[in-house]
Design an enzyme around this catalytic site. Structure first.
Site, PDB file in Angstrom:
ATOM      1  N   ARG A  38       0.878  -1.202   0.074  1.00 38.56           N
ATOM      2  CA  ARG A  38       0.038  -0.090   0.195  1.00 38.56           C
ATOM      3  C   ARG A  38       0.872   1.272   0.003  1.00 38.56           C
ATOM      4  NH1 ARG A  38      -3.348  -3.000   3.372  1.00 38.56           N
ATOM      5  NH2 ARG A  38      -5.017  -4.017   2.305  1.00 38.56           N
ATOM      6  N   LYS A  55       2.129  11.798 -11.436  1.00 37.60           N
ATOM      7  CA  LYS A  55       1.402  10.626 -12.166  1.00 37.60           C
ATOM      8  C   LYS A  55       2.487   9.695 -12.418  1.00 37.60           C
ATOM      9  CE  LYS A  55      -1.668  13.397 -15.668  1.00 37.60           C
ATOM     10  NZ  LYS A  55      -1.598  13.758 -16.980  1.00 37.60           N
ATOM     11  N   GLU A 100       9.658  20.004 -24.177  1.00 38.58           N
ATOM     12  CA  GLU A 100       8.679  20.437 -22.965  1.00 38.58           C
ATOM     13  C   GLU A 100       8.934  21.614 -22.292  1.00 38.58           C
ATOM     14  OE1 GLU A 100       6.341  18.528 -22.864  1.00 38.58           O
ATOM     15  OE2 GLU A 100       6.965  16.553 -23.494  1.00 38.58           O
ATOM     16  N   LYS A 124       5.531  23.868 -13.894  1.00 43.72           N
ATOM     17  CA  LYS A 124       4.751  22.559 -13.631  1.00 43.72           C
ATOM     18  C   LYS A 124       4.230  22.333 -12.299  1.00 43.72           C
ATOM     19  CE  LYS A 124       3.735  17.969 -15.165  1.00 43.72           C
ATOM     20  NZ  LYS A 124       4.207  16.545 -15.573  1.00 43.72           N
ATOM     21  N   GLU A 178      -6.048  16.815 -12.823  1.00 45.56           N
ATOM     22  CA  GLU A 178      -6.388  17.154 -14.061  1.00 45.56           C
ATOM     23  C   GLU A 178      -7.819  17.414 -14.563  1.00 45.56           C
ATOM     24  OE1 GLU A 178      -3.464  15.751 -17.132  1.00 45.56           O
ATOM     25  OE2 GLU A 178      -5.064  15.915 -18.645  1.00 45.56           O
ATOM     26  N   ARG A 188      -4.784  21.905 -15.410  1.00 43.01           N
ATOM     27  CA  ARG A 188      -3.496  21.066 -15.573  1.00 43.01           C
ATOM     28  C   ARG A 188      -3.522  20.546 -17.250  1.00 43.01           C
ATOM     29  NH1 ARG A 188      -0.938  16.151 -12.131  1.00 43.01           N
ATOM     30  NH2 ARG A 188       0.638  15.641 -13.607  1.00 43.01           N
ATOM     31  N   ASN A 198      -0.829  20.180 -21.832  1.00 44.48           N
ATOM     32  CA  ASN A 198      -1.064  19.349 -22.851  1.00 44.48           C
ATOM     33  C   ASN A 198      -0.828  20.121 -24.342  1.00 44.48           C
ATOM     34  OD1 ASN A 198      -1.439  16.927 -21.618  1.00 44.48           O
ATOM     35  ND2 ASN A 198      -3.761  17.377 -21.636  1.00 44.48           N
ATOM     36  N   HIS A 233       0.349  18.879 -27.426  1.00 42.21           N
ATOM     37  CA  HIS A 233       0.263  17.239 -27.473  1.00 42.21           C
ATOM     38  C   HIS A 233      -0.756  16.295 -28.033  1.00 42.21           C
ATOM     39  CE1 HIS A 233       3.790  17.777 -24.706  1.00 42.21           C
ATOM     40  NE2 HIS A 233       3.540  16.481 -24.251  1.00 42.21           N
ATOM     41  N   HIS A 265       0.900  13.810 -29.940  1.00 42.01           N
ATOM     42  CA  HIS A 265       0.688  12.502 -29.580  1.00 42.01           C
ATOM     43  C   HIS A 265       0.275  11.490 -30.651  1.00 42.01           C
ATOM     44  CE1 HIS A 265       0.089  12.545 -24.969  1.00 42.01           C
ATOM     45  NE2 HIS A 265       1.418  11.969 -25.350  1.00 42.01           N
ATOM     46  N   HIS A 308       9.442  11.139 -28.345  1.00 39.05           N
ATOM     47  CA  HIS A 308       8.220  11.900 -27.949  1.00 39.05           C
ATOM     48  C   HIS A 308       8.343  13.541 -28.167  1.00 39.05           C
ATOM     49  CE1 HIS A 308       4.782  13.260 -25.438  1.00 39.05           C
ATOM     50  NE2 HIS A 308       5.527  13.988 -24.626  1.00 39.05           N
TER      51      HIS A 308
HETATM   52  N1  LIG Z   1       4.483  11.063 -15.291  1.00 38.32           N
HETATM   53  C1  LIG Z   1       4.499  12.130 -16.082  1.00 38.32           C
HETATM   54  O1  LIG Z   1       3.777  13.467 -15.671  1.00 38.32           O
HETATM   55  C2  LIG Z   1       4.959  12.073 -17.235  1.00 38.32           C
HETATM   56  C3  LIG Z   1       5.209  13.215 -18.222  1.00 38.32           C
HETATM   57  C4  LIG Z   1       5.954  13.098 -19.342  1.00 38.32           C
HETATM   58  C5  LIG Z   1       6.309  11.852 -19.728  1.00 38.32           C
HETATM   59  N2  LIG Z   1       6.390  10.602 -18.969  1.00 38.32           N
HETATM   60  C6  LIG Z   1       6.686   9.298 -19.339  1.00 38.32           C
HETATM   61  O2  LIG Z   1       8.133   9.498 -19.443  1.00 38.32           O
HETATM   62  C7  LIG Z   1       8.717   8.452 -20.419  1.00 38.32           C
HETATM   63  C8  LIG Z   1       9.580   9.026 -21.271  1.00 38.32           C
HETATM   64  O3  LIG Z   1      10.791   9.596 -20.606  1.00 38.32           O
HETATM   65  P1  LIG Z   1      12.086   9.821 -20.901  1.00 38.32           P
HETATM   66  O4  LIG Z   1      12.168  10.385 -22.076  1.00 38.32           O
HETATM   67  O5  LIG Z   1      12.854  10.228 -19.860  1.00 38.32           O
HETATM   68  O6  LIG Z   1      12.711   8.197 -21.376  1.00 38.32           O
HETATM   69  P2  LIG Z   1      13.574   7.001 -20.842  1.00 38.32           P
HETATM   70  O7  LIG Z   1      13.211   7.037 -19.382  1.00 38.32           O
HETATM   71  O8  LIG Z   1      13.242   5.956 -21.617  1.00 38.32           O
HETATM   72  O9  LIG Z   1      15.187   7.594 -21.131  1.00 38.32           O
HETATM   73  C9  LIG Z   1      15.562   7.729 -22.505  1.00 38.32           C
HETATM   74  C10 LIG Z   1      16.992   6.899 -22.560  1.00 38.32           C
HETATM   75  O10 LIG Z   1      17.774   7.686 -21.736  1.00 38.32           O
HETATM   76  C11 LIG Z   1      18.536   6.739 -21.229  1.00 38.32           C
HETATM   77  N3  LIG Z   1      19.008   7.543 -19.910  1.00 38.32           N
HETATM   78  C12 LIG Z   1      18.536   8.027 -18.926  1.00 38.32           C
HETATM   79  N4  LIG Z   1      19.192   8.770 -18.176  1.00 38.32           N
HETATM   80  C13 LIG Z   1      20.521   8.668 -18.815  1.00 38.32           C
HETATM   81  C14 LIG Z   1      21.706   9.539 -18.721  1.00 38.32           C
HETATM   82  N5  LIG Z   1      21.787  10.188 -17.605  1.00 38.32           N
HETATM   83  N6  LIG Z   1      22.738   9.274 -19.396  1.00 38.32           N
HETATM   84  C15 LIG Z   1      22.711   8.486 -20.450  1.00 38.32           C
HETATM   85  N7  LIG Z   1      21.316   7.863 -20.672  1.00 38.32           N
HETATM   86  C16 LIG Z   1      20.597   8.122 -19.846  1.00 38.32           C
HETATM   87  C17 LIG Z   1      17.643   5.740 -20.691  1.00 38.32           C
HETATM   88  O11 LIG Z   1      18.182   4.393 -20.243  1.00 38.32           O
HETATM   89  C18 LIG Z   1      16.906   5.442 -22.045  1.00 38.32           C
HETATM   90  O12 LIG Z   1      17.515   4.647 -22.928  1.00 38.32           O
HETATM   91  C19 LIG Z   1       7.350   8.127 -21.172  1.00 38.32           C
HETATM   92  O13 LIG Z   1       6.994   6.689 -20.704  1.00 38.32           O
HETATM   93  C20 LIG Z   1       6.275   9.040 -20.651  1.00 38.32           C
HETATM   94  O14 LIG Z   1       4.964   8.441 -20.647  1.00 38.32           O
HETATM   95  C21 LIG Z   1       5.506  10.726 -17.780  1.00 38.32           C
HETATM   96 ZN   LIG Z   2       5.090  15.482 -23.251  1.00 33.08          ZN
END
Ligand SMILES: NC(=O)c1ccc[n+]([C@@H]2O[C@H](COP(=O)([O-])OP(=O)(O)OC[C@H]3O[C@@H](n4cnc5c(N)ncnc54)[C@H](O)[C@@H]3O)[C@@H](O)[C@H]2O)c1
Ligand SMILES: [Zn+2]
Length: 344
Positions: A107, A129, A171, A208, A218, A222, A226, A229, A233, A248
């Site tokens: 939990r 999120k 972003e 943010k 949201e 919030r 988007n 997006h 998307h 992305h």
């Molecule tokens: N929770 C939210 O509000 C929210 C908002 C936006 C995006 N997201 C989510 O975030 C995800 C995308 O995140 P991301 O773009 O960070 O992708 P990711 O976590 O896949 O990282 C991108 C790549 O960089 C590598 N990496 C990470 N840190 C590194 C570093 N310091 N040096 C070298 N390589 C490194 C990772 O291993 C990966 O291969 C998606 O799943 C998306 O849905 C969530």
């Molecule tokens: Zn985004």
């Protein structure tokens, strides 16, 4: 959700040392992926007391229930109790996924987010999120839960590939456009690789945080996050069906241009502002996605879970710094904005 804080630090090891010295956790589990195990873990290893490491493969395709099962199993094997801490060292994928595991294990146990990509630092790690993909549905299963704290250290970005850095930067641009003319001007004054990262990251996070604090789940406000997006998307998904996949942020960058065009067509955003946004973004991102076809983009726009009863809802700009959410846009408008993008 309880209050949680984001800390920006030039020295993650010393921040972490101080944080841990004030707490009494029964165990510490550090979550990494194959990249952060190599590039990021060495930056904090020396200050960690006895701890376990759980390493998962990197990539969105592992943001699923099977990986959660693996993480929950490791926590169970190591007899982690409710007073354990999980330290999550990674990008947005690991943050969403492992955060979800921590928020639901027994939990909920405390988790500390240490985002290591620009996207995770300015976006994914703020706002609570958490979740995983389910079959082909992105972020389909999840919860809202804030970490005990978030440590943002630009030092981790040194090893991030350029394309990932640029993807996160979309972003930052989005946050500036939502926020104010002043923020937008501050963002676009210099070449993006030479920006003052600490300042920009801090500003992006503050924006943010302020928005998600006012509307954590949201219901309304919030949704301004988007911007870019609704169309972004759809472009991202359409690109997955081709052999030229877009990151992305690369897709969001196109979405920002197209939605700015529609804002202008509606008589809102001034022509000069549209031109400035287009020129600035194209200067950084080049003309990505031009091999995509509008039919594929439209198909995906209509499948977006944020739309209701076949109406396409987007965030548009009344002007820079004045976003308006839940504005209906039409397939024709998307089509002409695509033509604008292709010819820009
Ligand atoms: N929770 C939210 O509000 C929210 C908002 C936006 C995006 N997201 C989510 O975030 C995800 C995308 O995140 P991301 O773009 O960070 O992708 P990711 O976590 O896949 O990282 C991108 C790549 O960089 C590598 N990496 C990470 N840190 C590194 C570093 N310091 N040096 C070298 N390589 C490194 C990772 O291993 C990966 O291969 C998606 O799943 C998306 O849905 C969530
Ligand atoms: Zn985004």
């Amino acid at each position: 959700m309880t209050e949680s804080r984001v800390f920006l630090s030039d020295n993650p090891a010393s921040w972490l040392n101080q944080f841990l010295s004030q707490k009494r956790y029964s165990s510490i589990t550090v979550l990494v992926d194959d990249q952060t195990a190599t590039h990021c873990y060495p930056l904090i290893r020396t200050v960690l007391p006895t701890h376990h490491i759980v390493q998962i493969p990197s990539g969105e395709e592992f943001k699923n229930l099977a990986t959660c099962t693996l993480i929950w199993q490791k926590l169970t094997d190591r007899q982690v109790d409710r007073h354990g801490l999980m330290i999550i060292l990674g990008g947005g994928v690991l943050g969403d996924l492992a955060g979800f595991c921590a928020a639901t294990f027994k939990r909920g146990i405390d988790f500390l987010l240490i985002p290591t990509t620009l996207l995770a630092q300015v976006d994914a790690s703020v706002g609570g999120k958490l979740g995983i993909d389910f079959n082909h549905f992105k972020n389909h299963i999840g919860v809202f839960q804030l970490p005990i704290a978030t440590l943002v250290a630009p030092a981790f970005l040194k090893t991030l590939p350029l394309a990932e850095m640029r993807s996160g930067f979309a972003e930052v641009i989005k946050h500036a456009l939502i926020d104010s003319l002043e923020a937008w001007k501050a963002t676009q004054v210099q070449s993006w690789e030479k920006l003052d990262w600490k300042d920009l990251i801090q500003h992006s996070i503050q924006l943010k945080e302020a928005i998600t604090r006012k509307d954590p789940t949201e219901k309304g406000l919030r949704k301004v996050l988007n911007l870019g997006h609704t169309i972004g998307h759809a472009i991202e998904t359409a690109s997955l069906e081709t052999n030229q996949r877009l990151l992305h942020g690369e897709a969001v960058a196109i979405g920002l241009i197209m939605e700015a065009f529609i804002s202008h067509q509606k008589g809102w955003l001034a022509k000069d502002d549209l031109t400035q946004i287009t020129t600035y973004i194209l200067g950084i991102f080049e003309k990505n996605g031009s091999e995509l076809v509008i039919e594929a983009i439209l198909k995906n726009v209509f499948q977006d879970k944020k739309n209701r009863s076949n109406r396409i809802l987007a965030v548009l700009l009344k002007e820079i710094g004045k976003p308006e959410w839940d504005v209906e846009i039409t397939a024709e408008e998307i089509q002409s904005s695509w033509e604008y993008y292709l010819s820009a």
